[in-house]
Design an enzyme around this catalytic site. Structure first.
Site, PDB file in Angstrom:
ATOM      1  N   ASP A 469      -3.453  23.741 -68.531  1.00  0.00           N
ATOM      2  CA  ASP A 469      -2.151  24.145 -67.983  1.00  0.00           C
ATOM      3  C   ASP A 469      -1.136  24.363 -69.117  1.00  0.00           C
ATOM      4  O   ASP A 469      -1.357  23.946 -70.279  1.00  0.00           O
ATOM      5  CB  ASP A 469      -1.660  23.041 -67.027  1.00  0.00           C
ATOM      6  CG  ASP A 469      -0.758  23.566 -65.925  1.00  0.00           C
ATOM      7  OD1 ASP A 469      -0.258  24.695 -66.038  1.00  0.00           O
ATOM      8  OD2 ASP A 469      -0.532  22.817 -64.948  1.00  0.00           O
ATOM      9  N   ASP A 539       1.193  29.387 -58.348  1.00  0.00           N
ATOM     10  CA  ASP A 539       1.306  28.102 -57.652  1.00  0.00           C
ATOM     11  C   ASP A 539       1.584  28.313 -56.167  1.00  0.00           C
ATOM     12  O   ASP A 539       1.502  27.378 -55.376  1.00  0.00           O
ATOM     13  CB  ASP A 539       2.442  27.268 -58.253  1.00  0.00           C
ATOM     14  CG  ASP A 539       1.966  26.451 -59.451  1.00  0.00           C
ATOM     15  OD1 ASP A 539       0.757  26.453 -59.736  1.00  0.00           O
ATOM     16  OD2 ASP A 539       2.817  25.814 -60.103  1.00  0.00           O
TER      17      ASP A 539
END
Ligand code: DGJ
Length: 731
Positions: A469, A539
């Site tokens: 990430d 997301d």
């Protein structure tokens, strides 16, 4: 029908043919679909002569002749479509290369020197008119797909350093025209991958990131076609994608003679790279191709190229397993018992990979602390990760783990010990994003630390997958530890070190797979894709929003790398409630994952999930590796969205159809499939939903494409999927 014929033709691998005619000084790169032709003109400039549909070998090109200038203001150096230009003389269009010499000279005029052909690669050597600066232009052609991979290498053979202030991987010149239209992708967090289009007018459009990494605001991809070519499956399209995960720039410029050129490389904003005497600078790679099957054909060529030539394991990258990730269910609140319970439930529905997300390390209770401290949190996992990993293995799944290696929270042992490891300007603020700072990965000690902890993690634990990430962009991009004239090298060296860590980890732990995630789809490009097996597009997991997001994503990138989770309803993003079937079908268009809170599921949800995951496994090869057709794109407020994926070998096609709302008794539009063989019989098989009652059980490809298929979809937020399978023996 045209499409079926083209797909079959393209299945035969062909080699690129690269030729040089010494009499005319013309270079030809021919592939099965395209011709790319350049010539050395009377001024020793390398000039583009043609790029587009494949031309017959019999077509000879005359020696290149530079363009006439436009009065004394725009001389030939500015108007000639050169393959690579130095900033020098009267050049007013975007240069490919701009340098400064230590004596203050900033003039660079590149001329052709020599060439080399090595299989499917052509190299052209150029040199400045007086100084020992050499540039090698490299062209590698994919003979079947027609995509060219270009890069440039700048070599400093002068007796001092030079500073590169602007550098392109390639300059692409389009045939002269006045009616071009540009497509590109824009976005923001939770709203990535919006397709945009605009006419190309005289002047310049810049697509870019100044953020240190790729960014979601623009993606390094472009497509150009002729305005008015509104059939997504017909018409010429020139397209390209830059393989660079740092700050980047693509400029699309129409000059005073109505010629369009595209330049791309690292962003020149705040840029400088010092090349020492005797040193070389290798640019990133810029890939571009041409399709005469419209924008749909352009994306299929890119998908195919990614699968055949870019992804780890290419030309046979591994299919994506069905994964479970508890981020949306548990947030940072991970612990051994909780993860084990979720793992049992995930295994019961057919999940193949269990991934533990953020929260397992350091003093990580929320996003305020812990990044940088990559030890297992002893309160949450008193016996380390082993019991959980063993449990996951006993359930026949492999284990994946979240990391965010390039970041540090000020509240961490790492930052307390090494406050100088972040990007910073001394005496200036350290601007935080999500309470974190960016480690300067360009520093050798930071690179060693990051590689070291990841290597240890993978050596000590049986980890099959890392979700890598990256949750903020750069600020105060200083590197005070190196001399002043090297400080801006950070833009390049950071990204190169990221790549080298990824490739070294992959070499040492060859079975480990990696996902590129950046708070959603902020680091997706062909550079990172060479080293990562999948990417996280957004997301935003609302299954309806995802139709649009996924549609935009697939203009540039393959559905096979596009992770799509089934999450809870109503979704956190819009509070929209959607059936579990709808959510599954939306995610099944890419690489399926489950991100719902399984602790809240009813027995019937498990039954639905079990059935749909089993179905997905039977079609995933076609979805992940097949040829994608957007039968109805969910753009411009469309009430419907329909995709069709055709297996590479043509044995089946899978269709997903979605309805936002039906209105005024209008039936769902008839679906005309594409990419089938008109003379072959296909059996239709509904996986979920209903077809019109008069649908035959089997029919020819011609029938399914020309007569079409009626689906029975009415109401709000409805979805269905069906499959066509080739009947062997051609009944
Ligand atoms: C952002 C990612 O996109 C999410 O999926 C999740 O991993 C969080 N970061 C964790 O902090």
């Amino acid at each position: 029908m045209l499409f079926a014929a083209t797909s079959r033709a393209s299945a035969q691998a062909s080699k690129a043919n690269i030729r040089y005619n010494a009499t005319t000084r013309v270079f030809r790169i021919d592939t099965a679909r395209t011709s790319y032709i350049m010539g050395v003109n009377e001024a020793d400039q390398v000039q583009n002569l043609y790029w587009g549909h494949r031309l017959p070998n019999s077509d000879e090109f005359a020696t290149a002749k530079s363009m006439p200038g436009a009065a004394s203001f725009d001389p030939p150096i500015t108007t000639t479509p050169e393959e690579y230009t130095g900033w020098g003389g009267m050049l007013y269009v975007e240069p490919s290369l701009k340098v400064t010499f230590p004596d203050g000279n900033r003039d660079l005029v590149l001329k052709y020197v020599s060439y080399k052909i090595d299989g499917d690669q052509l190299s052209l050597l150029m040199k400045d008119i007086s100084r020992e600066v050499y540039v090698t232009l490299n062209y590698r052609a994919d003979g079947e797909i027609g995509i060219l991979r270009r890069s440039a290498e700048v070599e400093n053979r002068t007796d001092g350093p030079i500073t590169i202030e602007q550098v392109s991987a390639a300059t692409w010149n389009l045939p002269r025209g006045t009616d071009y239209r540009l497509r590109y992708l824009t976005g923001r967090w939770a709203g990535e991958w919006t397709i945009q289009q605009q006419p190309i007018h005289p002047g310049k459009t810049i697509l870019e990131s100044r953020r240190g990494t790729t960014g979601a605001q623009n993606n390094p991809w472009f497509a150009i076609d002729h305005e008015g070519d509104n059939d997504s499956e017909r018409g010429g399209v020139w397209f390209g994608a830059l393989g660079w995960s740092g700050s980047w720039q693509i400029s699309i410029e129409q000059d005073m003679l109505q010629q369009v050129r595209v330049n791309g490389g690292p962003n020149s904003f705040d840029f400088a790279y010092r090349v020492a005497k005797g040193g070389k600078f290798q640019t990133p790679e810029f890939y571009a191709g041409y399709s005469d099957e419209g924008i749909g054909g352009a994306s299929r060529l890119l998908h195919r190229y990614e699968i055949d030539s870019i992804l780890p394991g290419a030309p046979k990258p591994k299919l994506r397993p069905v994964l479970y990730n508890s981020w949306e269910a548990t947030g940072f609140d991970v612990n051994e018992a909780g993860q084990m319970a979720l793992a049992e439930k995930a295994a019961s529905i057919g999940v193949e990979r269990f991934v533990m997300d953020d929260g397992w390390f350091g003093q990580r209770k929320d996003d305020r602390a812990g990044l940088g401290d990559w030890y297992v949190n002893p309160q949450k996992f008193p016996n380390g990760l082993k019991p959980l990993i063993d449990k996951v293995h006993s359930l026949n799944m492999d284990f994946g783990l979240w990391v965010e290696p390039e970041m540090v929270n000020p509240d961490s042992d790492l930052y307390r010990k090494h406050p100088d490891w972040i990007l910073n300007f001394p005496g200036r603020p350290h601007t935080e994003g999500r309470n974190q700072l960016v480690l300067n990965l360009a520093r050798p000690d930071v690179r060693a630390y990051v590689f070291g902890f990841l290597d240890k993690l993978l050596t000590d634990n049986q980890i099959a997958f890392l979700k890598w990430d990256y949750n903020r962009n750069w600020s105060e991009p200083g590197w005070p530890a190196v001399p002043l004239d090297e400080q801006k090298d950070v833009y390049v060296d950071f990204t190169r070190n990221l790549y080298s860590i990824l490739s070294e980890l992959r070499a040492k732990h060859p079975s480990v797979e990696i996902e590129s995630c950046s708070g959603g789809g902020s680091r997706v490009d062909l550079g990172i894709m060479r080293l990562t097996d999948e990417v996280w597009p957004s997301d935003n997991t609302d299954a309806y929003d995802r139709l649009l997001i996924q549609n935009g994503f697939t203009y540039a990138y393959s559905p096979g790398v596009m992770m799509a989770w089934v999450t809870d309803s109503p979704s956190w993003a819009n509070q929209r409630a959607l059936s579990l079937e709808y959510r599954f079908l939306s995610s099944m268009q890419g690489s399926l994952g489950i991100g719902a809170n399984l602790n809240k599921w009813a027995p019937e949800d498990f039954a639905t999930a079990r059935k749909m995951i089993a179905q997905y496994k039977t079609i995933r090869e076609t979805v992940q590796r097949g040829e994608l057709y957007r039968l109805i794109a969910p753009e411009h407020g469309s009430e419907q969205s329909v995709t069709e994926s055709v297996a590479r070998d043509g044995h089946e096609a899978v269709v997903f159809a979605f309805l936002h709302s039906s209105n005024e008794l209008y039936p769902y539009p008839r679906l005309h499939l594409r990419g089938l063989d008109p003379d072959t019989q296909y059996r239709i098989n509904v996986l979920d939903g209903r077809l019109a009652s008069d649908t035959p059980e089997h029919a020819s490809g011609a029938y399914w494409m020309d007569r079409g298929i009626d689906v029975d979809l009415q109401g709000d937020f409805r979805a269905m999927t069906f499959r066509l399978e080739r009947i062997n023996g051609n009944q």
